[in-house]
Every structure is written in structure tokens, then in C-alpha cells.
Design a protein around this motif. Structure first.
Motif, PDB file in Angstrom:
ATOM      1  N   GLU A 145      43.210 -16.867  15.845  1.00 15.75           N
ATOM      2  CA  GLU A 145      42.005 -16.400  14.811  1.00 15.75           C
ATOM      3  C   GLU A 145      41.844 -17.538  14.043  1.00 15.75           C
ATOM      4  OE1 GLU A 145      43.400 -13.101  12.636  1.00 15.75           O
ATOM      5  OE2 GLU A 145      42.956 -11.659  13.888  1.00 15.75           O
ATOM      6  N   ALA A 162      35.198 -14.812   8.976  1.00 15.54           N
ATOM      7  CA  ALA A 162      35.979 -14.867  10.297  1.00 15.54           C
ATOM      8  C   ALA A 162      35.139 -16.357  11.170  1.00 15.54           C
ATOM      9  CB  ALA A 162      35.853 -13.777  11.211  1.00 15.54           C
ATOM     10  N   SER A 234      41.570 -10.271   7.702  1.00 12.18           N
ATOM     11  CA  SER A 234      42.624 -10.642   8.845  1.00 12.18           C
ATOM     12  C   SER A 234      43.556 -11.694   8.166  1.00 12.18           C
ATOM     13  CB  SER A 234      42.076 -11.462  10.103  1.00 12.18           C
ATOM     14  OG  SER A 234      41.243 -12.604   9.527  1.00 12.18           O
TER      15      SER A 234
END
Length: 885
Positions: A145, A162, A234
Motif C-alpha cells: 500500500e 491512497a 488505511s
């Protein structure tokens, strides 16, 4: 840098200790009214700032280099250093020198670094561009990620997205941050990408990106128990935001700026535009740098700094959400249709200040009374504006109008507390209005009326001593004193006057005295002045706390003003430039009627020339193969259609008569040529890298504009690459595209491939010259007219004529030899046999004689037309019967 074995001075020991803790920055070491730098810092700063390099004392037996800058002018020097890539640690005196002396005559004033100044952490008005954001970004990876967080501490805007590694370059190009934080172990891998975006890379320890500890740090920062209320972040996103918070704590030395809660951007929510496309389209900066010549520079009619920053954000990231775009478009349309309202709004907004940045400076205790006055004045503007915005408003304007009101208590407080035009600095005093605080008014009265009391006392003493010239004066050494000439001093030092007048000092020609009453009055006056300033500082702190308590509502007000300003500015642009409201949908339509390039049109208008509008319809044929000569306007046509799509999804009206656009997810532009020598890339390699990015990334909602693919290599290599690229766009990417080329052989693809159509930029030949009509039509160009364009560029006539000969031979050989041009080169006449330069053609003598008789200003239109026919007939007769030698 280490100390010598022998003792160093206490001051230098202190300097070296502070410097060890900030090795990566220049140290501004406060010495009275100057910031001084020593050793390598002094050498580097003197060169960067073009100031004198001197020396002060010795270290390890060598002279210590030194330079300094005045504290009052430090901001200008800081700006120069930051622009040249330096970071600056500012070490201030943390106590009064008098306090240090109490510890001993050799005691050093306590000093410490109060702030680390870096490109991404600027707040001062003089260090920032009011109409642009100053972003600090952080990129974090956790396993597979990636995430990018960014903040503008001068406004409090905080966002996160993201961002996998493949998208980092594209997002940095969109944001144009000044500084990017990277984990130390990844800095080497990504510093080049950061540098390409124009930012400086700053390494941080991996622990700063820790998501678990970072979540706790962020919760404490925003005073919440969980981050869930802000979004489902996240681990990478939390790590990136945590690194930003850690760095701000480090650089601001614990004094955190006011940050809004983080906004999580949705992937795919904005149109994707890579760095090469942004440069090619010159969205926010022209090729040569700066706003002038860019789309932003051409369309920015905002009247507030916050509105200008919002416009740049919208152009940099047009929305892909139809509901959002239509809502913004409706706000613009409201002011287009109600011109009076739009003009009234713009007039009122001109009185608004940049309260986001004023609020940020106050929160960091770097503000002053003028920042408070800016907020007060803007609250009055907002209230006035709310009264003008009424009736049935579109959703965007209705929400903004709600945030304009409800600030009466704060406005009344600031209006009552502050004078109309306060000074810049708190230490200057005089910014609290009379009548706001009784205690302050009393102190001021004593301070100010003391002057009249002194004047009365002077008159009394002059009468008592019978000395008309007696004066009461003041200086910083003696304070208040009585002064008279030596001639009169003798009787004042004799009884009975000596009982009243106490001798203090004798100078050349003057004698100075004091009295008990004068000393007591001086004490009261001096205390009153200091007391008044102390009370003002206390009241300033109280006002600052009241403002910060309203920070969230003030930030909402700032956003509302920016939104209203942008809508009114785009409406003013649409009316002034005759733009249309585009029809947007979720389909794949792309129909532009009478489209124009906004920047080129403005430039032509200044030159007194018209812009030729053109249509573009990619509905039935999503790909246009565009041919035509250089200088005919192909690149302008390509770019204008991409800009129209960007403007439409930014919520603006567009430069066209009509526009119907299905939402565009990505815009790719491969127009123009440049090499990248620093990376060892030729022009052709750069072209191929950019083309590869398009073919690998473009989806079926993308808009692609390509110009002259394959021109940097051999003819057939280039043709084959261009051919295959077009086929891939049509069959694999299935996007909307305009593909400009000089390879006329590709025109046949329109007959073989569904969805491909031919278009050309029309030209006209006249007596060997080419006339550019700048009109795009369906069909193909019969040739490139390269030789004619070369002639217009000014190539020598002999070279142009030689080129014609070679071109004719190649084209004839290709027709007869099946296209094998290479075999024809050996059959061409040697270049040494090139014809000599031909003399310039002149008009026949009788034509010249007739023209000398003509007085143009006296001709009627009919007489002028008859003259043209007459001259044309004379020229024809000469051609049929040329003069004999």
C-alpha cells in the motif's frame, strides 16, 4: 563540529551545542538586533545572500567566519535562502540580558531554537504567494500500500489519498508541494521523483511513519478518541498523516498550527492528469515558468486570494463526479444569468482579506493586530454579502451563504477592541481602541497628559528661577532633566534656589538639574507608558484566544467566501469571453461546436487578430486522424479540446458555441518535443516513454491528444510506430483521441478501422506560397507543405529551391519505384550543383509606375477593385510577352 581541547568562550560553546542539534540547517543565532551565523553556515549564507563575510574570534587557532542579517529584515533573507534550498533554524534569546547578568558578568543569555524554517512550513505573508498553496507532503508505504498526505499550514487544509508508487509522480505534479517527507530507507529510491516535481525531499526516521503510534498522535492532535469519524483510513494513510504531524511538531517546536480534520480523497474522484500532460497543456504554469501564458493566468478573475487558490485546485484536479460538477456549474450559471448580483458580489468581495492565513499566523503566535483587523473587516464583508445573496440559490451558493452569518459576537468584540488601522506589531502598541478597557484608558491618560504636565512644570520653574530660557528635556540616560545655560546656573546652585534645584550634570555651555517633584512625575509617566503597553499585550492575548475559539467557523467562512468568489469570477469570465454552458453526461459524447483555445485567443486579440473557431465531434468516430502542415494550427486544436474538457469538469463554462461532453476520467497529452539530457534521454526516447505511459494507462473514458508520434526516428520506423499506436488506441484502449500526424500513408486506416475518421487543417496555395486558414475539416491533407513553411521561416532561397528539386525527385521515384525512397538518393544531382540564389522578383516597370500614381486614401471601394483588375491585366501581359534582353 567539535570544540577544541582548549576552552572556548561561553557564547561560542552555546552556539556549538545548538548547532550540533541542527546540523542540516543554517543556524540564525540571535545577538541583540542581529541574527548571526558562524563557520560554514556563514560562508554559505554570505554567498547565497550576497552579504559581507567577516570574522569574529578564533576557533582551533583559526579565524571564525561570520556574517549576519538584521532581525527586522530577516524575512527577506529567509525567503532568499528557502528559494535556494536551505533550511534555517532560528535561535532566539529566551530571556532578558539583564536576567543573565544576575547570574554573573560572564553568563550567557539563554538561547534555543524556536522554529525550523523549511520550504513546506512557511506562514509569513512576505514568504508566501497569496494566490497559491504552499503544501508540505508525506509519502508512506506499508507493504504493497502507498499513501500521500499533504497539508498547507498557512491555511490549515489537510488531505490524504491512497497513492500506490505508480501514481506518486502524477499526484505530486497535481499538488506541486514545496517539500515531501520520505522514510529514510526509501529516500534514495524516490528522491528523483520528488525532485522532478520541483519539491525538496526531506528524510525522516521510519518511526515517524508508524501507523499505530501515528493514530494516537493524530487523535491527540484533533482531540478525538478515534479517527473513524474522519474516514476509514488505511495503515499507509495513517502513516503518511502521522509523518506530517511529527514533522510539524519538530519544526514548530511543539507549537502546532491549526489544522482542519483530514479529508480523505476518493481514488478516481478527480480527473487524472500526469506531469507531462500538465506541462504540455500549461494548466497552471507556462513552459517558461510563471502564471503568464498558462490557462490559470488567462482565466483567473478571482478577487480574493482564497478564491484564486480554489481555482488552481479545481483546474489541477477536475472532478469526475457528475453531481459535483453540475452543482458547481449551477453556481456559475446563477451569476451568469443574474449579472447585477454577480457584479455586486465581486465588489463586496474586494474588501475581504485572507482570513485562513491570518488565523494560522495568530494560532502560531506569529500574527499581529493587523491579522485581527483583517478578520474583523472580513466578518463585516461577509455580513454585507449575506444580505446581497438572497432568493432561490443553487445548492453550492446556498451552503456558502449559511456560513457567512452567525459571527456577530466576534465581530462586535473585534470592532469595539481594535482601532481602524492598527500597527503591524504588538510591541508597537496603540492598537486597542479608546473606551474598550478602563484601566488601559487611565494608563494612557497619565502617559499622554504627562507631556502637558511637564510643560506646566517647565513654565513654573522658569518663573521661580527667573530664567526664561529654562527647558525640561529627556534622554535615555538621565530621563527627564532641567537644562539651562552656565550663565544662569550659578544662581540656581545658590540658596535659596539650590534647595529646589538639584545639580546633576555639567556639559559644555549647559548645566542640568532635577527636582524631587520632577523625579516623581517621571516615575509615574514611565510606569504609565509601560503599564499601557503591558495592558495592550494582555488584551491582545485575550482577543487572540477569542478568535482561535472560533477557528472552525472562521475556516468555514473562508471556504464559503472562496466558493462564492470563484463562481462569480467564472461567471464574469463566461460573459466577457462569450463562453457556453457545457452539457455533461456519463456517456462518451465529445461534441464541440466553435471551440477556441482561451490562451491563444487572448494573445491573438491583443495582436488585433481573430481566432478561428473549430468543431470537434468524437461521437461516431472516437478517434480523429488529423493531418495538415506545420503552422496550420494542429497543436492548438489538439490542446483546446483537452482544455475544454478540463474546464468543463472544473465546473466552468467553456470557450465554445456549444459543448456536449461525456465525463473524462483521464487526459493525456503528447504534444511537442524536448530531450532530457540530465537522464540521458533523447527527444525520441522522451516521446516513446510518454507514449508508452498513455498506451499502458489510458482507459475507455480517457481523452488522448497525440502529435507527430514517431517523428524522431527514421521515416519507416516512425511510420510503423505511429501506425501501431493508433491501432492500439482504437482496439485496446478504446478511448477518445485526436491523433495528429504528417504520415499521410496512415489516412487509409480510417477506411479499415471502425471508429477512426480523417480530419485536416485547411490551407490554400497562392503563387507558390501557403496560406493557413486554421480551419479543421473532415478529410485528409494532400501533402505537408514543409518546403513552403521553410520558405516562410526565412531559409535562403537557394536552399528552398534545392529542397523543391529533391522533393520532386523523391516523390516521382516513390510513385515509380513502389515507395523505396532510399534507392533514389544515389540518383539525385550532387548538392554542389545546387542552383545559385535567384534575385528577388520585382513588379513590371509599368505596374510600378502605375502604383506610384495611386493615392490609397482617396480610392473608393469600386476604384480600388478596378485598380486590382488593371494591375492583374498588366502583369498577365508581361508574362505573355516578357521583355527581351
Amino acid at each position: 563540529m567539535s570544540e577544541p581541547a582548549a576552552a572556548v568562550t561561553p557564547m561560542m560553546a552555546q552556539y556549538l551545542e545548538i548547532k550540533r542539534a541542527h546540523e542540516g540547517a543554517l543556524l540564525f543565532y540571535r545577538m541583540g538586533d542581529f541574527y548571526e551565523m558562524f563557520f560554514d553556515d556563514a560562508v554559505a549564507a554570505a554567498e547565497a545572500l550576497d552579504i559581507a563575510l567577516t570574522k569574529r574570534g578564533k576557533h582551533l587557532g583559526e579565524d571564525i567566519p561570520m556574517c549576519g542579517v538584521p532581525v527586522h529584515a530577516a524575512e527577506g533573507y529567509l525567503l532568499q535562502l528557502i528559494r535556494k534550498g536551505f533550511r534555517v533554524a532560528i535561535a532566539e534569546q529566551m530571556e532578558d540580558p539583564a536576567e543573565a547578568k544576575k547570574r554573573g558578568s560572564k553568563s550567557v543569555v539563554a538561547r534555543d531554537v524556536v522554529r525550523l524554517v523549511t520550504p513546506g512550513t512557511l506562514t509569513e505573508e512576505s514568504l508566501l504567494d497569496a494566490r497559491r498553496h504552499n503544501f508540505l507532503a508525506a509519502w508512506c508505504t506499508v507493504r504493497d500500500e502507498g499513501a500521500l498526505a499533504w497539508v498547507d499550514i498557512s491555511t490549515g487544509a489537510f488531505s490524504v489519498l491512497a497513492c500506490p508508487p505508480a501514481r506518486l509522480s502524477r499526484e505530486l505534479a497535481r499538488l506541486s508541494p514545496r517539500e515531501v517527507l520520505l522514510a529514510e530507507e526509501t529516500e534514495r529510491d524516490w528522491a528523483g521523483v520528488v525532485s522532478d516535481s520541483g519539491a525538496s525531499a526531506t528524510p525522516l526516521a521510519r518511526g515517524a511513519f508508524d501507523s499505530e503510534g501515528g493514530a494516537r498522535r493524530l487523535c491527540a492532535l484533533f482531540s478525538v478518541g478515534s479517527l473513524d469519524g474522519f474516514g476509514a483510513f488505511s495503515r499507509a494513510e495513517i502513516g503518511a498523516m502521522a509523518a506530517v504531524a511529527e514533522y510539524l511538531d519538530l519544526t514548530q517546536k511543539g507549537r502546532m498550527p491549526l489544522l482542519r480534520p483530514p479529508v480523505q480523497e476518493r481514488p478516481g474522484g478527480a480527473m487524472q492528469i500526469d506531469a507531462a500532460t500538465r506541462r504540455s497543456l500549461e494548466l497552471t504554469a507556462a513552459m517558461g515558468g510563471g502564471r503568464a501564458g498558462s490557462l490559470l493566468g488567462a482565466i483567473d478573475r478571482t478577487v480574493t486570494a482564497a478564491g484564486a487558490r480554489l481555482l488552481e485546485r479545481r483546474l489541477s484536479a477536475p472532478s469526475c463526479e457528475l453531481e459535483t460538477v453540475l452543482a458547481r456549474q449551477a453556481a456559475v450559471t446563477h451569476f451568469v444569468e443574474d449579472r447585477a448580483a454577480g457584479e455586486a458580489v465581486r465588489d463586496r468581495l474586494r474588501g475581504a482579506h485572507d482570513i485562513d492565513r491570518a488565523l494560522s499566523r495568530l494560532a502560531l503566535d506569529r500574527g499581529g493586530p493587523r491579522d485581527m483587523a483583517a478578520i474583523r473587516n472580513t466578518l463585516a464583508v461577509a455580513e454585507n454579502l449575506a444580505g446581497r445573496l438572497g432568493g432561490d440559490l443553487p445548492e453550492v451558493l446556498a451552503r456558502a451563504a449559511e456560513d457567512l452569518t452567525g459571527h456577530d459576537a466576534l465581530h462586535d468584540l473585534l470592532d469595539a477592541a481594535l482601532v481602524a488601522e492598527p500597527p503591524l506589531l504588538v510591541r508597537d502598541g496603540g492598537f486597542i481602541a479608546a473606551g474598550h478597557d478602563v484601566e488601559l484608558d487611565e494608563a494612557r491618560q497619565l502617559r499622554d497628559e504627562g507631556r502637558s504636565v511637564i510643560a506646566g512644570m517647565q513654565a513654573k520653574y522658569a518663573e521661580t528661577a527667573a530664567v526664561p530660557g529654562l527647558k525640561i528635556k529627556h534622554n535615555n540616560v538621565l530621563g527627564y532633566f532641567i537644562e539651562t545655560t552656565a550663565t544662569h546656573a550659578e544662581k540656581m546652585m545658590s540658596p535659596p534656589l539650590s534647595e529646589t534645584f538639584i545639580h546633576r550634570q555639567t556639559t559644555a555651555g549647559q548645566v542640568r538639574f532635577t527636582t524631587v517633584d520632577l523625579s516623581e512625575l517621571e516615575t509615574r509617566i514611565l510606569n504609565a507608558g509601560g503599564r499601557a503597553l503591558e495592558l495592550e499585550k494582555r488584551l491582545y492575548s485575550s482577543l487572540r484566544e477569542a478568535i482561535i475559539a472560533e477557528a472552525a467557523r472562521l475556516s468555514a467562512l473562508a471556504r464559503a467566501l472562496a466558493e462564492i468568489d470563484l463562481a462569480a469570477a467564472l461567471a464574469d469570465l463566461a460573459r466577457g469571453e462569450d463562453w457556453c454552458r457545457p452539457h455533461l453526461s456519463t456517456g462518451r459524447a465529445f461534441r464541440i461546436v466553435g471551440g477556441r483555445h482561451p490562451v491563444v485567443e487572448q494573445a491573438l486579440r491583443k495582436a488585433g487578430e481573430p481566432f478561428i473557431a473549430n468543431d470537434c465531434d468524437l461521437g461516431d468516430s472516437p478517434i480523429w486522424l488529423l493531418t495538415g502542415p506545420n503552422m496550420a494550427g494542429k497543436s492548438t486544436f489538439l490542446r483546446q479540446n483537452a482544455l475544454i474538457a478540463i474546464l468543463a469538469q472544473a465546473g466552468a463554462w467553456v470557450p465554445a458555441a456549444e459543448a456536449e461532453i461525456g465525463l473524462v476520467s483521464q487526459v493525456f497529452s503528447r504534444v511537442g518535443a524536448a530531450d532530457d539530457l540530465a537522464r540521458g534521454r533523447s527527444t525520441f526516447m522522451v516521446e516513446m516513454v510518454e507514449t508508452a505511459a498513455i498506451l499502458n494507462q489510458a482507459d475507455d473514458r480517457a481523452l488522448v491528444i497525440l502529435d507527430e508520434i514517431g517523428r524522431g526516428t527514421a521515416t519507416y520506423d516512425g511510420l510503423s510506430i505511429a501506425w501501431a499506436t493508433l491501432e492500439h488506441l482504437n482496439a485496446v484502449n478504446r478511448c477518445r483521441a485526436i491523433f495528429a500526424t504528417h504520415y499521410h500513408e496512415m489516412a487509409g486506416l480510417a477506411d479499415r478501422l471502425d471508429g477512426v475518421a480523417n480530419a485536416t487543417v485547411a490551407v490554400k496555395e497562392w503563387e507558390g506560397d501557403v496560406i493557413f486558414l486554421h480551419e479543421v475539416r473532415r478529410g485528409t491533407a494532400d501533402r505537408s507543405y514543409g518546403v513552403q513553411v521553410a520558405r516562410l521561416a526565412g531559409l535562403p532561397a537557394s536552399v528552398v529551391e534545392r529542397a523543391r528539386v529533391v522533393l520532386d525527385a523523391l516523390e516521382q521515384g516513390e510513385r515509380e519505384g513502389g515507395g523505396k525512397r532510399e534507392t533514389l538518393v544515389d540518383d539525385l544531382p550532387l548538392f554542389s550543383a545546387a542552383p545559385p540564389p535567384q534575385p528577388a522578383k520585382s513588379a513590371p516597370p509599368e505596374v510600378e509606375a502605375r502604383l506610384r500614381e495611386v493615392h490609397p486614401d482617396g480610392l473608393t471601394p469600386r476604384e480600388a477593385l478596378e485598380l486590382v483588375y488593371e494591375l492583374e491585366g498588366a502583369g498577365a501581359r508581361v508574362r505573355e510577352d516578357p521583355p527581351r534582353p
